[in-house]
Design a protein around this motif. Sequence first.
Motif, PDB file in Angstrom:
ATOM      1  N   THR A  54      28.313 -21.505  -8.306  1.00  0.00           N
ATOM      2  CA  THR A  54      28.208 -20.055  -8.199  1.00  0.00           C
ATOM      3  C   THR A  54      29.334 -19.423  -9.009  1.00  0.00           C
ATOM      4  O   THR A  54      30.477 -19.855  -8.943  1.00  0.00           O
ATOM      5  CB  THR A  54      28.330 -19.623  -6.725  1.00  0.00           C
ATOM      6  OG1 THR A  54      27.288 -20.251  -5.982  1.00  0.00           O
ATOM      7  CG2 THR A  54      28.212 -18.119  -6.580  1.00  0.00           C
ATOM      8  N   GLN A 123      27.783 -12.452  -6.828  1.00  0.00           N
ATOM      9  CA  GLN A 123      27.683 -13.909  -6.902  1.00  0.00           C
ATOM     10  C   GLN A 123      26.454 -14.224  -7.746  1.00  0.00           C
ATOM     11  O   GLN A 123      25.353 -13.742  -7.437  1.00  0.00           O
ATOM     12  CB  GLN A 123      27.526 -14.518  -5.513  1.00  0.00           C
ATOM     13  CG  GLN A 123      28.636 -14.161  -4.554  1.00  0.00           C
ATOM     14  CD  GLN A 123      29.925 -14.885  -4.860  1.00  0.00           C
ATOM     15  OE1 GLN A 123      29.927 -16.056  -5.208  1.00  0.00           O
ATOM     16  NE2 GLN A 123      31.030 -14.184  -4.740  1.00  0.00           N
ATOM     17  N   ILE A 125      24.080 -17.338  -9.710  1.00  0.00           N
ATOM     18  CA  ILE A 125      23.778 -18.757  -9.833  1.00  0.00           C
ATOM     19  C   ILE A 125      22.699 -18.934 -10.896  1.00  0.00           C
ATOM     20  O   ILE A 125      21.929 -18.006 -11.188  1.00  0.00           O
ATOM     21  CB  ILE A 125      23.307 -19.402  -8.508  1.00  0.00           C
ATOM     22  CG1 ILE A 125      22.030 -18.746  -7.999  1.00  0.00           C
ATOM     23  CG2 ILE A 125      24.396 -19.349  -7.450  1.00  0.00           C
ATOM     24  CD1 ILE A 125      21.341 -19.532  -6.900  1.00  0.00           C
TER      25      ILE A 125
END
Length: 144
Positions: A54, A123, A125
């Motif tokens: 992440t 965040q 990803i």
Amino acid sequence: MRKEYWVNVKHVDNRLVIYLNGETIWDSGIVHDDPELNTYVEITPMLQEHAGHTSELIFEGFNDSFTSENAEGEMNPWHFHYRVVSRTIDENGTLVNEADIIAPYNEKHLSNPNIRAINNCYQLIKNNGEFKVVSNQLSQQFYK
């Protein structure tokens, strides 16, 4: 075709600092009178470097100084306007598509001077070959 990821800073009134995975990637310095900046900062290489984990993208906006006479109780304006976008580039280097990966942030308020006006943390990803925002935490301080 390849994907690129960019931060587009459109306005800063006071100071905006952008961090990615703990490193400063852009700092406006103190800016007054809310100019149109339209600055692009590429974040693709830094995201790719941590593609298996992440990544944390943080926007900290500061209301660093009084606006005029430093009068007691005087409020300061702040304005931060930015976008985080993905770009699809073809084999010839031509931009095929540009899409927001977060809702564009565009807030303008008054607040007490010498404070952190915003802290906006995303965040990201990598999922199915693209970076996506999976969470967002925002704090703002302003005078209503």
